[in-house]
Motif scaffolding. Structure first.
Motif, PDB file in Angstrom:
ATOM      1  N   THR A  47       0.812  -1.222   0.000  1.00 30.25           N
ATOM      2  CA  THR A  47       0.000   0.000   0.000  1.00 30.25           C
ATOM      3  C   THR A  47       0.845   1.271   0.000  1.00 30.25           C
ATOM      4  OG1 THR A  47      -0.118   0.018   2.425  1.00 30.25           O
ATOM      5  CG2 THR A  47      -1.864  -1.167   1.241  1.00 30.25           C
ATOM      6  N   ALA A  48       2.173   1.147  -0.008  1.00 28.69           N
ATOM      7  CA  ALA A  48       3.055   2.317   0.012  1.00 28.69           C
ATOM      8  C   ALA A  48       3.344   2.750  -1.422  1.00 28.69           C
ATOM      9  CB  ALA A  48       4.350   1.996   0.750  1.00 28.69           C
ATOM     10  N   LEU A  49       2.513   3.641  -1.949  1.00 31.15           N
ATOM     11  CA  LEU A  49       2.662   4.116  -3.323  1.00 31.15           C
ATOM     12  C   LEU A  49       3.269   5.513  -3.339  1.00 31.15           C
ATOM     13  CD1 LEU A  49      -0.693   3.098  -5.069  1.00 31.15           C
ATOM     14  CD2 LEU A  49       1.399   1.758  -4.776  1.00 31.15           C
ATOM     15  N   ALA A  50       4.153   5.746  -4.316  1.00 30.43           N
ATOM     16  CA  ALA A  50       4.735   7.073  -4.505  1.00 30.43           C
ATOM     17  C   ALA A  50       4.122   7.788  -5.700  1.00 30.43           C
ATOM     18  CB  ALA A  50       6.249   6.964  -4.677  1.00 30.43           C
ATOM     19  N   SER A  51       3.275   7.099  -6.453  1.00 32.36           N
ATOM     20  CA  SER A  51       2.603   7.705  -7.599  1.00 32.36           C
ATOM     21  C   SER A  51       1.324   6.922  -7.874  1.00 32.36           C
ATOM     22  CB  SER A  51       3.507   7.699  -8.837  1.00 32.36           C
ATOM     23  OG  SER A  51       3.824   6.370  -9.215  1.00 32.36           O
ATOM     24  N   GLY A  52       0.455   7.496  -8.699  1.00 32.61           N
ATOM     25  CA  GLY A  52      -0.792   6.821  -9.033  1.00 32.61           C
ATOM     26  C   GLY A  52      -1.840   6.989  -7.953  1.00 32.61           C
ATOM     27  N   SER A  53      -2.784   6.056  -7.922  1.00 31.23           N
ATOM     28  CA  SER A  53      -3.903   6.107  -6.982  1.00 31.23           C
ATOM     29  C   SER A  53      -4.018   4.777  -6.251  1.00 31.23           C
ATOM     30  CB  SER A  53      -5.208   6.391  -7.736  1.00 31.23           C
ATOM     31  OG  SER A  53      -6.337   6.070  -6.953  1.00 31.23           O
ATOM     32  N   LEU A  54      -3.977   4.817  -4.934  1.00 26.00           N
ATOM     33  CA  LEU A  54      -4.109   3.586  -4.156  1.00 26.00           C
ATOM     34  C   LEU A  54      -5.494   2.972  -4.348  1.00 26.00           C
ATOM     35  CD1 LEU A  54      -3.025   1.561  -2.100  1.00 26.00           C
ATOM     36  CD2 LEU A  54      -3.863   3.069  -0.293  1.00 26.00           C
ATOM     37  N   GLU A  55      -6.518   3.795  -4.381  1.00 24.73           N
ATOM     38  CA  GLU A  55      -7.872   3.269  -4.561  1.00 24.73           C
ATOM     39  C   GLU A  55      -7.993   2.519  -5.884  1.00 24.73           C
ATOM     40  OE1 GLU A  55     -12.483   4.762  -3.949  1.00 24.73           O
ATOM     41  OE2 GLU A  55     -10.897   6.245  -4.294  1.00 24.73           O
ATOM     42  N   ALA A  60      -4.388  -9.735   0.428  1.00 21.07           N
ATOM     43  CA  ALA A  60      -4.042  -9.222   1.753  1.00 21.07           C
ATOM     44  C   ALA A  60      -3.147  -8.007   1.554  1.00 21.07           C
ATOM     45  CB  ALA A  60      -3.326 -10.281   2.588  1.00 21.07           C
ATOM     46  N   LEU A  61      -3.211  -7.073   2.483  1.00 16.09           N
ATOM     47  CA  LEU A  61      -2.428  -5.846   2.374  1.00 16.09           C
ATOM     48  C   LEU A  61      -1.050  -6.010   3.010  1.00 16.09           C
ATOM     49  CD1 LEU A  61      -5.009  -3.070   3.323  1.00 16.09           C
ATOM     50  CD2 LEU A  61      -4.533  -4.056   1.071  1.00 16.09           C
ATOM     51  N   ASP A  62      -0.026  -5.589   2.287  1.00 16.59           N
ATOM     52  CA  ASP A  62       1.298  -5.374   2.866  1.00 16.59           C
ATOM     53  C   ASP A  62       1.325  -3.902   3.267  1.00 16.59           C
ATOM     54  OD1 ASP A  62       3.919  -4.926   3.489  1.00 16.59           O
ATOM     55  OD2 ASP A  62       4.718  -5.396   1.502  1.00 16.59           O
ATOM     56  N   LEU A  63       1.029  -3.634   4.533  1.00 16.56           N
ATOM     57  CA  LEU A  63       0.863  -2.264   5.016  1.00 16.56           C
ATOM     58  C   LEU A  63       2.220  -1.655   5.365  1.00 16.56           C
ATOM     59  CD1 LEU A  63      -2.325  -3.105   7.015  1.00 16.56           C
ATOM     60  CD2 LEU A  63      -2.216  -1.257   5.323  1.00 16.56           C
ATOM     61  N   ARG A  92      -4.632  12.651  -1.255  1.00 20.91           N
ATOM     62  CA  ARG A  92      -5.744  11.707  -1.330  1.00 20.91           C
ATOM     63  C   ARG A  92      -5.436  10.525  -2.261  1.00 20.91           C
ATOM     64  NH1 ARG A  92     -10.652  11.787   0.523  1.00 20.91           N
ATOM     65  NH2 ARG A  92     -10.406  13.943   1.191  1.00 20.91           N
ATOM     66  N   PRO A  93      -4.842  10.747  -3.451  1.00 18.65           N
ATOM     67  CA  PRO A  93      -4.554   9.591  -4.311  1.00 18.65           C
ATOM     68  C   PRO A  93      -3.611   8.575  -3.663  1.00 18.65           C
ATOM     69  CG  PRO A  93      -4.423  11.619  -5.575  1.00 18.65           C
ATOM     70  CD  PRO A  93      -4.538  12.022  -4.142  1.00 18.65           C
ATOM     71  N   LEU A  94      -2.590   9.059  -2.944  1.00 21.39           N
ATOM     72  CA  LEU A  94      -1.620   8.155  -2.327  1.00 21.39           C
ATOM     73  C   LEU A  94      -2.054   7.703  -0.942  1.00 21.39           C
ATOM     74  CD1 LEU A  94       1.706   9.993  -3.263  1.00 21.39           C
ATOM     75  CD2 LEU A  94       0.520   8.188  -4.527  1.00 21.39           C
ATOM     76  N   MET A 120      -6.604   0.714   5.324  1.00 24.05           N
ATOM     77  CA  MET A 120      -7.339  -0.497   5.703  1.00 24.05           C
ATOM     78  C   MET A 120      -8.833  -0.343   5.431  1.00 24.05           C
ATOM     79  SD  MET A 120      -5.467  -1.892   9.169  1.00 24.05           S
ATOM     80  CE  MET A 120      -5.312  -0.341  10.052  1.00 24.05           C
ATOM     81  N   ASP A 121      -9.380   0.820   5.765  1.00 25.32           N
ATOM     82  CA  ASP A 121     -10.806   1.059   5.520  1.00 25.32           C
ATOM     83  C   ASP A 121     -11.123   0.990   4.028  1.00 25.32           C
ATOM     84  OD1 ASP A 121     -11.212   1.410   8.214  1.00 25.32           O
ATOM     85  OD2 ASP A 121     -11.213   3.602   8.129  1.00 25.32           O
ATOM     86  N   MET A 122     -10.241   1.563   3.213  1.00 22.83           N
ATOM     87  CA  MET A 122     -10.434   1.552   1.763  1.00 22.83           C
ATOM     88  C   MET A 122     -10.466   0.114   1.242  1.00 22.83           C
ATOM     89  SD  MET A 122      -7.995   3.480  -1.032  1.00 22.83           S
ATOM     90  CE  MET A 122      -7.983   4.980  -0.040  1.00 22.83           C
ATOM     91  N   ALA A 123      -9.555  -0.716   1.759  1.00 16.83           N
ATOM     92  CA  ALA A 123      -9.494  -2.110   1.323  1.00 16.83           C
ATOM     93  C   ALA A 123     -10.706  -2.901   1.804  1.00 16.83           C
ATOM     94  CB  ALA A 123      -8.208  -2.753   1.838  1.00 16.83           C
ATOM     95  N   GLU A 124     -11.130  -2.658   3.037  1.00 12.18           N
ATOM     96  CA  GLU A 124     -12.271  -3.403   3.577  1.00 12.18           C
ATOM     97  C   GLU A 124     -13.547  -3.125   2.789  1.00 12.18           C
ATOM     98  OE1 GLU A 124     -12.014  -4.771   8.028  1.00 12.18           O
ATOM     99  OE2 GLU A 124     -11.980  -2.581   7.944  1.00 12.18           O
ATOM    100  N   LYS A 125     -13.688  -1.917   2.279  1.00 15.14           N
ATOM    101  CA  LYS A 125     -14.865  -1.601   1.470  1.00 15.14           C
ATOM    102  C   LYS A 125     -14.898  -2.428   0.183  1.00 15.14           C
ATOM    103  CE  LYS A 125     -15.411   3.108   3.211  1.00 15.14           C
ATOM    104  NZ  LYS A 125     -15.280   4.561   2.924  1.00 15.14           N
ATOM    105  N   LEU A 126     -13.728  -2.907  -0.245  1.00 15.44           N
ATOM    106  CA  LEU A 126     -13.643  -3.760  -1.433  1.00 15.44           C
ATOM    107  C   LEU A 126     -13.721  -5.243  -1.082  1.00 15.44           C
ATOM    108  CD1 LEU A 126     -10.762  -1.862  -3.272  1.00 15.44           C
ATOM    109  CD2 LEU A 126     -13.165  -1.941  -3.978  1.00 15.44           C
ATOM    110  N   GLY A 127     -13.775  -5.556   0.217  1.00 16.45           N
ATOM    111  CA  GLY A 127     -13.853  -6.947   0.642  1.00 16.45           C
ATOM    112  C   GLY A 127     -12.525  -7.575   1.001  1.00 16.45           C
TER     113      GLY A 127
END
Length: 246
Positions: free
Chosen positions: A125-133, A149-152, A188-190, A218-225
């Motif tokens: 989930t550690a992005l330096a460009s683009g959109s995490l969502e 699963a998320l690598d946080l 917001r994108p990152l 985590m909340d963003m990911a949970e909304k996707l299941g």
């Protein structure tokens, strides 16, 4: 979200004070392709086995190493194995099948997820460009959220604003020292925070996570299941109680 904290044996007591859901970074592949382990308490049971290939060599015939891993899972009652590097296809397929027979889970980098039909892909989930969502949504569509699963990974990077420079990784104390007294902003994108500062050699840009941004991810990911995630010590040692506590 079901969260695991990855730790080596030297920080085991610190990790156990935060959570019982541990991924044990005490295992690696030897130069001869066999399984090596750092000492762990004899009574330790549960969690996950995290395997490193640093300094090791994957064997041409992976069955022996894969059986060692499954046997260790059964002995320690681990729920599965986490691969923290890009493993060979044959190794992934063999280990995935053997673990599935024992109702254990394999976690591996998304780039290798196609090698393991029963496996769970790890998304950083550690992005330096683009959109995490967008990144999470695309992965959920490709693999299905139940296979993710998320690598946080905690973002703590210091970039030069001049062209050609490389980012430097920060420690939590260094991050706190740089951020003190400075205005910080939210991308917001990152889904990360940032600030700038000046040195004698020019301006710099720091991109970082805190408790709030990690929870937002985590909340963003949970909304996707997506229902599982991993943190790591010592990366989150100053945040672990807030992230993993009740």
């Amino acid at each position: 979200m079901e969260l695991y904290l990855a730790t080596d044996s030297g920080r085991l007591q610190q990790a156990m004070a935060c959570t019982a859901q541990l991924a044990h970074m005490s295992y690696r592949i030897g130069s001869d392709g066999t399984l090596l382990a750092s000492p762990l308490p004899d009574t330790l049971r549960g969690g996950l086995l995290m395997l490193s290939d640093e300094g090791g060599t994957y064997p041409d015939a992976p069955e022996g190493l894969c059986r060692q891993l499954v046997q260790e899972c059964l002995r320690r009652r681990y729920a599965g194995v986490v691969l923290d590097a890009m493993p060979p296809e044959g190794f992934c397929r063999t280990l995935d099948e053997l673990l599935a027979r024992q109702e254990r889970q394999l976690y591996l980098p998304e780039a290798a997820a196609g090698y393991a039909p029963h496996g769970t892909a790890l998304l950083c989930t550690a992005l330096a460009s683009g959109s995490l969502e967008d990144r999470l949504a695309a992965a959920a569509e490709k693999w299905g959220p139940e296979r993710l699963a998320l690598d946080l990974q905690r973002m703590m990077l210091d970039y030069p604003l001049s062209a050609g420079g490389e980012a430097a990784a920060l420690t939590p104390p260094r991050l706190h020292a740089l951020a003190e007294g400075r205005a910080t902003y939210f991308s917001r994108p990152l889904c990360a925070r940032y600030f700038t500062y000046r040195t004698d050699s020019g301006s710099r840009f720091v991109l970082f996570d805190d408790v709030q941004t990690l929870r937002m991810k985590m909340d963003m990911a949970e909304k996707l299941g997506i229902r599982q995630g991993f943190f790591m010590l010592p990366e989150v040692e100053d945040l672990a109680q807030s992230l993993l506590g009740p």
